[in-house]
Design a protein around this motif. Structure first.
Motif, PDB file in Angstrom:
ATOM      1  N   GLN A 126       3.040  55.050  55.172  1.00  0.00           N
ATOM      2  CA  GLN A 126       2.520  56.243  54.509  1.00  0.00           C
ATOM      3  C   GLN A 126       3.325  56.513  53.243  1.00  0.00           C
ATOM      4  O   GLN A 126       4.553  56.425  53.242  1.00  0.00           O
ATOM      5  N   VAL A 127       2.587  56.854  52.186  1.00  0.00           N
ATOM      6  CA  VAL A 127       3.193  57.102  50.884  1.00  0.00           C
ATOM      7  C   VAL A 127       2.638  58.421  50.344  1.00  0.00           C
ATOM      8  O   VAL A 127       1.454  58.714  50.498  1.00  0.00           O
ATOM      9  N   ILE A 128       3.508  59.202  49.712  1.00  0.00           N
ATOM     10  CA  ILE A 128       3.080  60.427  49.033  1.00  0.00           C
ATOM     11  C   ILE A 128       2.886  60.069  47.566  1.00  0.00           C
ATOM     12  O   ILE A 128       3.809  59.583  46.911  1.00  0.00           O
ATOM     13  N   LEU A 129       1.686  60.296  47.058  1.00  0.00           N
ATOM     14  CA  LEU A 129       1.387  59.936  45.670  1.00  0.00           C
ATOM     15  C   LEU A 129       1.995  60.955  44.706  1.00  0.00           C
ATOM     16  O   LEU A 129       1.879  62.159  44.899  1.00  0.00           O
ATOM     17  N   LEU A 130       2.638  60.448  43.663  1.00  0.00           N
ATOM     18  CA  LEU A 130       3.236  61.304  42.638  1.00  0.00           C
ATOM     19  C   LEU A 130       2.296  61.508  41.450  1.00  0.00           C
ATOM     20  O   LEU A 130       2.551  62.346  40.590  1.00  0.00           O
ATOM     21  N   GLU A 131       1.240  60.707  41.395  1.00  0.00           N
ATOM     22  CA  GLU A 131       0.218  60.853  40.360  1.00  0.00           C
ATOM     23  C   GLU A 131      -1.091  60.318  40.918  1.00  0.00           C
ATOM     24  O   GLU A 131      -1.114  59.681  41.969  1.00  0.00           O
ATOM     25  N   ASP A 132      -2.187  60.581  40.221  1.00  0.00           N
ATOM     26  CA  ASP A 132      -3.485  60.080  40.667  1.00  0.00           C
ATOM     27  C   ASP A 132      -3.498  58.556  40.586  1.00  0.00           C
ATOM     28  O   ASP A 132      -3.077  57.982  39.579  1.00  0.00           O
ATOM     29  N   VAL A 133      -3.971  57.918  41.653  1.00  0.00           N
ATOM     30  CA  VAL A 133      -4.077  56.461  41.687  1.00  0.00           C
ATOM     31  C   VAL A 133      -5.524  56.123  42.022  1.00  0.00           C
ATOM     32  O   VAL A 133      -6.051  56.561  43.051  1.00  0.00           O
ATOM     33  N   ALA A 134      -6.158  55.351  41.149  1.00  0.00           N
ATOM     34  CA  ALA A 134      -7.560  54.993  41.338  1.00  0.00           C
ATOM     35  C   ALA A 134      -7.746  54.250  42.657  1.00  0.00           C
ATOM     36  O   ALA A 134      -7.017  53.316  42.974  1.00  0.00           O
ATOM     37  N   GLY A 135      -8.712  54.688  43.430  1.00  0.00           N
ATOM     38  CA  GLY A 135      -9.023  54.024  44.685  1.00  0.00           C
ATOM     39  C   GLY A 135      -8.142  54.441  45.848  1.00  0.00           C
ATOM     40  O   GLY A 135      -8.393  54.040  46.982  1.00  0.00           O
ATOM     41  N   TYR A 190       1.484  46.588  49.046  1.00  0.00           N
ATOM     42  CA  TYR A 190       0.930  47.432  47.985  1.00  0.00           C
ATOM     43  C   TYR A 190       1.870  48.597  47.696  1.00  0.00           C
ATOM     44  O   TYR A 190       2.111  48.951  46.542  1.00  0.00           O
ATOM     45  N   ALA A 191       2.409  49.177  48.760  1.00  0.00           N
ATOM     46  CA  ALA A 191       3.315  50.313  48.593  1.00  0.00           C
ATOM     47  C   ALA A 191       4.567  49.891  47.830  1.00  0.00           C
ATOM     48  O   ALA A 191       4.947  50.528  46.845  1.00  0.00           O
ATOM     49  N   HIS A 192       5.201  48.816  48.273  1.00  0.00           N
ATOM     50  CA  HIS A 192       6.465  48.405  47.648  1.00  0.00           C
ATOM     51  C   HIS A 192       6.267  47.817  46.252  1.00  0.00           C
ATOM     52  O   HIS A 192       7.038  48.109  45.337  1.00  0.00           O
ATOM     53  N   ASN A 193       5.249  46.976  46.087  1.00  0.00           N
ATOM     54  CA  ASN A 193       5.079  46.270  44.816  1.00  0.00           C
ATOM     55  C   ASN A 193       4.395  47.094  43.731  1.00  0.00           C
ATOM     56  O   ASN A 193       4.603  46.841  42.552  1.00  0.00           O
ATOM     57  N   PHE A 194       3.574  48.046  44.115  1.00  0.00           N
ATOM     58  CA  PHE A 194       2.838  48.794  43.096  1.00  0.00           C
ATOM     59  C   PHE A 194       3.228  50.272  43.066  1.00  0.00           C
ATOM     60  O   PHE A 194       3.650  50.786  42.028  1.00  0.00           O
ATOM     61  N   LEU A 195       3.100  50.950  44.185  1.00  0.00           N
ATOM     62  CA  LEU A 195       3.310  52.398  44.184  1.00  0.00           C
ATOM     63  C   LEU A 195       4.779  52.786  44.004  1.00  0.00           C
ATOM     64  O   LEU A 195       5.111  53.606  43.147  1.00  0.00           O
ATOM     65  N   LEU A 196       5.647  52.205  44.805  1.00  0.00           N
ATOM     66  CA  LEU A 196       7.061  52.586  44.733  1.00  0.00           C
ATOM     67  C   LEU A 196       7.731  52.020  43.480  1.00  0.00           C
ATOM     68  O   LEU A 196       8.498  52.708  42.809  1.00  0.00           O
ATOM     69  N   LYS A 197       7.422  50.773  43.162  1.00  0.00           N
ATOM     70  CA  LYS A 197       8.025  50.122  42.000  1.00  0.00           C
ATOM     71  C   LYS A 197       7.589  50.801  40.699  1.00  0.00           C
ATOM     72  O   LYS A 197       8.389  50.976  39.785  1.00  0.00           O
ATOM     73  N   VAL A 244       6.191  57.938  46.653  1.00  0.00           N
ATOM     74  CA  VAL A 244       7.445  57.853  47.406  1.00  0.00           C
ATOM     75  C   VAL A 244       7.093  57.727  48.881  1.00  0.00           C
ATOM     76  O   VAL A 244       6.012  58.141  49.309  1.00  0.00           O
ATOM     77  N   LEU A 245       8.003  57.155  49.652  1.00  0.00           N
ATOM     78  CA  LEU A 245       7.779  57.030  51.087  1.00  0.00           C
ATOM     79  C   LEU A 245       7.665  58.414  51.717  1.00  0.00           C
ATOM     80  O   LEU A 245       8.379  59.341  51.331  1.00  0.00           O
ATOM     81  N   ALA A 246       6.784  58.542  52.682  1.00  0.00           N
ATOM     82  CA  ALA A 246       6.540  59.833  53.328  1.00  0.00           C
ATOM     83  C   ALA A 246       7.580  60.078  54.416  1.00  0.00           C
ATOM     84  O   ALA A 246       7.309  59.970  55.602  1.00  0.00           O
ATOM     85  N   THR A 247       8.784  60.425  53.997  1.00  0.00           N
ATOM     86  CA  THR A 247       9.849  60.765  54.941  1.00  0.00           C
ATOM     87  C   THR A 247       9.773  62.261  55.238  1.00  0.00           C
ATOM     88  O   THR A 247       9.163  63.019  54.474  1.00  0.00           O
ATOM     89  N   PRO A 248      10.395  62.717  56.320  1.00  0.00           N
ATOM     90  CA  PRO A 248      10.368  64.163  56.621  1.00  0.00           C
ATOM     91  C   PRO A 248      10.933  65.019  55.476  1.00  0.00           C
ATOM     92  O   PRO A 248      10.422  66.109  55.212  1.00  0.00           O
TER      93      PRO A 248
END
Length: 149
Positions: free
Chosen positions: A5-14, A28-35, A40-44
């Motif tokens: 699970q990832v919390i989006l920091l901006e709008d991401v198409a699709g 996808y999370a590590h190579n595109f969203l986080l990088k 960011v990772l959905a931590t508590p």
């Protein structure tokens, strides 16, 4: 294939809009969203930050709404007199636009109101009403009296 699970920091198409929690594949999370700093990772801790941010936004929205309600009361209690050049039969030379009404409000009441929020197109002498959108659900109706110079 692992999903995280990832919390989006901006709008991401699709995927989703800013602030949404989405479940995506690990790669996808590590190579595109986080990088790319798009999420960011959905931590508590991150979830708590988002919750606090939403509470602040809601409080701010409520304050702005209350301010606009007070402004609405003030505006609706006043009548604006706008002197203009007019022909003999009561027709104006041109029309009274939102820009002129905004400047008249600033002159008489000392309030700065964006001309884009004012809905006006007055073409005759005499009393008329002008609608002003102060907030998403708050509209003020100002009484305007157009008089010949």
């Amino acid at each position: 294939m692992a999903k995280i699970q990832v919390i989006l920091l901006e709008d991401v198409a699709g995927q989703g809009r800013k602030g949404e929690i989405v479940t995506v594949s690990d790669g996808y999370a590590h190579n595109f969203l986080l990088k790319g700093k798009k999420g960011v990772l959905a931590t508590p801790e991150e979830l708590q930050k988002i919750e606090n941010r939403k509470k602040k936004e809601a409080k701010k929205q409520e304050e702005e709404r209350n301010k606009s309600l007070e402004l609405k009361k003030l505006l609706e209690s006043k009548v604006l007199d706008i002197p203009v050049k007019a022909g003999e039969n009561g027709k104006l030379f041109g029309a009274i636009t939102s820009k002129e009404i905004a400047s008249q409000i600033k002159e008489e009441l000392g309030l700065d109101i964006d001309k884009k929020k004012i809905e006006a197109n007055i073409k005759n002498l005499g009393p008329d009403e002008v609608h002003i959108k102060l907030f998403t659900d708050v509209k003020a109706v100002i009484k305007v009296n157009v008089i010949a110079k």
